[in-house]
Design a protein around this motif. Structure first.
Motif, PDB file in Angstrom:
ATOM      1  N   LEU A 193     -50.033  35.868  37.923  1.00 60.76           N
ATOM      2  CA  LEU A 193     -51.044  36.482  37.062  1.00 60.76           C
ATOM      3  C   LEU A 193     -51.096  37.987  37.291  1.00 60.76           C
ATOM      4  CD1 LEU A 193     -53.958  33.863  37.290  1.00 60.76           C
ATOM      5  CD2 LEU A 193     -52.450  34.301  35.338  1.00 60.76           C
ATOM      6  N   HIS A 194     -51.020  38.395  38.539  1.00 56.98           N
ATOM      7  CA  HIS A 194     -51.010  39.829  38.825  1.00 56.98           C
ATOM      8  C   HIS A 194     -49.709  40.481  38.363  1.00 56.98           C
ATOM      9  CE1 HIS A 194     -54.766  40.560  41.136  1.00 56.98           C
ATOM     10  NE2 HIS A 194     -54.722  39.255  41.256  1.00 56.98           N
ATOM     11  N   ALA A 195     -48.635  39.698  38.303  1.00 58.84           N
ATOM     12  CA  ALA A 195     -47.396  40.222  37.719  1.00 58.84           C
ATOM     13  C   ALA A 195     -47.604  40.551  36.250  1.00 58.84           C
ATOM     14  CB  ALA A 195     -46.262  39.206  37.885  1.00 58.84           C
ATOM     15  N   VAL A 196     -48.384  39.716  35.572  1.00 58.76           N
ATOM     16  CA  VAL A 196     -48.669  39.963  34.156  1.00 58.76           C
ATOM     17  C   VAL A 196     -49.497  41.243  33.999  1.00 58.76           C
ATOM     18  CG1 VAL A 196     -49.795  39.036  32.097  1.00 58.76           C
ATOM     19  CG2 VAL A 196     -48.490  37.534  33.576  1.00 58.76           C
ATOM     20  N   GLY A 251     -42.712  48.281  36.535  1.00 63.42           N
ATOM     21  CA  GLY A 251     -41.570  47.389  36.468  1.00 63.42           C
ATOM     22  C   GLY A 251     -41.250  46.760  37.814  1.00 63.42           C
ATOM     23  N   MET A 252     -41.271  47.564  38.863  1.00 59.67           N
ATOM     24  CA  MET A 252     -41.011  47.030  40.196  1.00 59.67           C
ATOM     25  C   MET A 252     -42.113  46.075  40.634  1.00 59.67           C
ATOM     26  SD  MET A 252     -38.071  48.019  41.079  1.00 59.67           S
ATOM     27  CE  MET A 252     -38.132  47.413  42.758  1.00 59.67           C
ATOM     28  N   MET A 253     -43.343  46.377  40.243  1.00 60.96           N
ATOM     29  CA  MET A 253     -44.440  45.481  40.591  1.00 60.96           C
ATOM     30  C   MET A 253     -44.314  44.143  39.874  1.00 60.96           C
ATOM     31  SD  MET A 253     -47.762  47.979  40.940  1.00 60.96           S
ATOM     32  CE  MET A 253     -48.730  46.699  41.744  1.00 60.96           C
ATOM     33  N   VAL A 254     -43.859  44.162  38.639  1.00 59.51           N
ATOM     34  CA  VAL A 254     -43.651  42.912  37.909  1.00 59.51           C
ATOM     35  C   VAL A 254     -42.609  42.060  38.622  1.00 59.51           C
ATOM     36  CG1 VAL A 254     -42.738  41.914  35.791  1.00 59.51           C
ATOM     37  CG2 VAL A 254     -44.339  43.815  35.665  1.00 59.51           C
ATOM     38  N   GLY A 268     -44.621  44.894  53.124  1.00 63.43           N
ATOM     39  CA  GLY A 268     -44.634  45.552  51.818  1.00 63.43           C
ATOM     40  C   GLY A 268     -45.329  46.892  51.839  1.00 63.43           C
ATOM     41  N   SER A 269     -46.499  46.965  52.449  1.00 63.10           N
ATOM     42  CA  SER A 269     -47.229  48.229  52.492  1.00 63.10           C
ATOM     43  C   SER A 269     -46.501  49.267  53.335  1.00 63.10           C
ATOM     44  CB  SER A 269     -48.650  48.000  53.026  1.00 63.10           C
ATOM     45  OG  SER A 269     -48.624  47.340  54.276  1.00 63.10           O
ATOM     46  N   THR A 270     -45.769  48.827  54.361  1.00 63.34           N
ATOM     47  CA  THR A 270     -44.975  49.766  55.157  1.00 63.34           C
ATOM     48  C   THR A 270     -43.837  50.353  54.332  1.00 63.34           C
ATOM     49  OG1 THR A 270     -45.501  48.550  57.193  1.00 63.34           O
ATOM     50  CG2 THR A 270     -43.592  50.017  57.249  1.00 63.34           C
ATOM     51  N   VAL A 271     -43.149  49.512  53.558  1.00 62.99           N
ATOM     52  CA  VAL A 271     -42.086  50.003  52.670  1.00 62.99           C
ATOM     53  C   VAL A 271     -42.651  50.989  51.657  1.00 62.99           C
ATOM     54  CG1 VAL A 271     -40.526  49.301  50.808  1.00 62.99           C
ATOM     55  CG2 VAL A 271     -40.592  47.997  52.937  1.00 62.99           C
ATOM     56  N   ALA A 272     -43.820  50.678  51.094  1.00 58.96           N
ATOM     57  CA  ALA A 272     -44.432  51.559  50.099  1.00 58.96           C
ATOM     58  C   ALA A 272     -44.754  52.923  50.691  1.00 58.96           C
ATOM     59  CB  ALA A 272     -45.705  50.913  49.556  1.00 58.96           C
ATOM     60  N   ALA A 273     -45.371  52.942  51.866  1.00 61.25           N
ATOM     61  CA  ALA A 273     -45.752  54.203  52.495  1.00 61.25           C
ATOM     62  C   ALA A 273     -44.530  55.036  52.859  1.00 61.25           C
ATOM     63  CB  ALA A 273     -46.604  53.927  53.736  1.00 61.25           C
ATOM     64  N   ALA A 274     -43.549  54.404  53.500  1.00 68.65           N
ATOM     65  CA  ALA A 274     -42.362  55.142  53.944  1.00 68.65           C
ATOM     66  C   ALA A 274     -41.534  55.633  52.768  1.00 68.65           C
ATOM     67  CB  ALA A 274     -41.518  54.249  54.853  1.00 68.65           C
ATOM     68  N   MET A 288     -42.903  52.190  46.118  1.00 70.98           N
ATOM     69  CA  MET A 288     -44.344  51.939  46.090  1.00 70.98           C
ATOM     70  C   MET A 288     -44.656  50.691  45.264  1.00 70.98           C
ATOM     71  SD  MET A 288     -47.439  52.665  46.934  1.00 70.98           S
ATOM     72  CE  MET A 288     -47.304  54.286  47.718  1.00 70.98           C
ATOM     73  N   GLY A 289     -44.058  50.577  44.093  1.00 69.84           N
ATOM     74  CA  GLY A 289     -44.296  49.409  43.261  1.00 69.84           C
ATOM     75  C   GLY A 289     -43.858  48.123  43.930  1.00 69.84           C
ATOM     76  N   LEU A 290     -42.685  48.147  44.554  1.00 73.17           N
ATOM     77  CA  LEU A 290     -42.165  46.967  45.238  1.00 73.17           C
ATOM     78  C   LEU A 290     -43.049  46.567  46.415  1.00 73.17           C
ATOM     79  CD1 LEU A 290     -39.854  44.897  45.741  1.00 73.17           C
ATOM     80  CD2 LEU A 290     -38.760  46.653  47.148  1.00 73.17           C
ATOM     81  N   GLY A 291     -43.455  47.555  47.217  1.00 76.06           N
ATOM     82  CA  GLY A 291     -44.167  47.248  48.449  1.00 76.06           C
ATOM     83  C   GLY A 291     -45.627  46.897  48.279  1.00 76.06           C
TER      84      GLY A 291
END
Length: 410
Positions: free
Chosen positions: A138-141, A271-274, A296-302, A323-326
């Motif tokens: 749902l959050h992907a949507v 797109g990455m978040m989807v 995930g949050s570590t990848v986003a921050a770095a 950021m979107g992926l993490g």
């Protein structure tokens, strides 16, 4: 294979229409911030105040949302707030001056708060009723709605500079989504309770609902666990919201991208978040929510920090992708954890998520006004790092089997 008339699928598609609507509406006006800034002749600080108005509306709406959830139920509240958000796009496009735009954005924050709580209550109830995992999808949507809005904004910017024309097309699409949502939303007697599954109109082939909890009339003192969830949600939505609100301006003003390319910053993040959220349920089942959020949050921050230090359009887009992926799995995991704590925790965490999503980006604007937007985006990377720290203080459940609900019936 899911049957076309499966009641779970009907509910999932209807609730997904709400998530798509919120992501689409939010990113539609966010993608046109550069045009609105130019039309109203605003400074970076004034843009920050404009965004802060939405955050203030979301924050002050919290007591009202809890009351409305009890009085109206999540179904009615979701449908009415979705309609109101569509109409506010037209009001923002027609705003003649800065004060009127501030009022429109404040109202937008109130309605976003209503829809956010109502649609997540619907999603949590759907998971509980059918014992099937769906929150991440749902959050992907929601992210898909942001992506669709970003692509539409890029196309409309190339075709015409008219914000009213762009927002008019967006309203038509939102109206269609509202009609789709009406067909399968759950009709809950106690919608704020994630464990409440009673429904007089439940399909005959649905699993027998669990005994509902009594509707609570008083707000209880949140536990320490709930407060850590609120912190993780606030920092996560600050990062997510700031990327939507400031990525276009960062690409245009700092990375010196073209006007046509600037809205694609939102497209990359969304797109990455989807993609990440489509796979997030599997990750949660394999590694557990806590590890998914921490890594995930570590990848986003770095990733964003390295991009900001490198400079340029290509590194910026790469950092936005990280950021979107993490950050993608943070909100679904925290919402699922809050739902297991009961209605009070879910409502509070959802309200904090809305506040972070709308109040965080203006704070980035104030930082940008005091220095520049590169420092403001640095604060976004720091917010993602704060999510990682908060995640270590939350008691997460053990990994669940893929396709099963993370929360068992109350």
């Amino acid at each position: 294979m899911t049957r076309p008339h499966d009641p779970f699928r009907r509910g999932q598609l209807a609730i997904a229409a709400l998530f798509l609507s919120l992501g689409f509406q939010y990113a539609t006006w966010a993608a046109r911030i550069p045009a609105i800034k130019t039309d109203l002749d605003l400074s970076a600080a004034e843009v920050g105040v404009l965004l802060m108005a939405a955050g203030v509306g979301a924050a002050v709406s919290f007591p009202a949302v809890a009351w409305l959830m009890r009085r109206m139920g999540s179904r009615r509240l979701a449908l009415l707030s979705q309609l109101g958000l569509a109409l506010l796009l037209l009001a923002l496009a027609a705003a003649p001056n800065y004060p009127v735009a501030l009022l429109v954005m404040c109202a937008d924050g109130v309605l976003v708060g209503c829809l956010n709580v109502a649609m997540n209550a619907q999603g949590a109830a759907l998971e509980t009723r059918y014992e099937r995992n769906t929150m991440a999808r749902l959050h992907a949507v929601f992210s898909a709605g942001s992506l669709l809005a970003a692509l539409l904004a890029s196309g409309m910017t190339a075709a015409t500079g008219s914000v009213p024309a762009h927002f008019g097309v967006a309203v038509v699409l939102l109206a269609a989504l509202g009609l789709t949502a009406r067909t399968g939303l759950l009709d809950e007697n106690a919608p704020a309770d994630a464990g409440t599954t009673a429904d007089a109109t439940a399909p005959a082939d649905a699993p027998a609902p669990a005994e509902p909890e009594p509707v609570r009339r008083r707000w209880t003192v949140p536990s320490r666990l709930t407060l850590w969830m609120c912190c993780a949600m606030v920092f996560g939505t600050v990062a997510e919201g700031a990327m939507n609100d400031w990525s276009a301006l960062y690409l245009k003003d700092i990375a010196e991208a073209s006007a046509e390319l600037a809205p694609l910053g939102i497209a990359v993040v969304s797109g990455m978040m989807v993609v990440a959220r489509l796979f997030a349920d599997g990750w949660r089942g394999r590694w557990g929510d806590g590890r998914v959020v921490l890594l995930g949050s570590t990848v986003a921050a770095a990733g964003l920090a390295v991009a900001l230090l490198s400079g340029g359009v290509a590194p910026a887009l790469a950092g936005f992708a990280c950021m979107g992926l993490g950050i993608a799995a943070v909100t679904p995991c925290v919402y699922a954890a809050a739902a297991r704590q009961g209605s009070d925790a879910l409502t509070l965490v959802a309200a904090m998520g809305t506040t972070g999503l709308l109040a965080g980006p203006p704070l980035i604007g104030f930082i940008a006004g005091a220095s520049n937007l590169a420092w403001g985006m640095g604060a976004v990377a720091a917010s993602a790092g704060a999510v990682a720290l908060c995640s270590t203080r939350i008691s997460w459940t053990a990994p669940a089997s893929v396709g099963q609900s993370e929360a068992s019936p109350a």
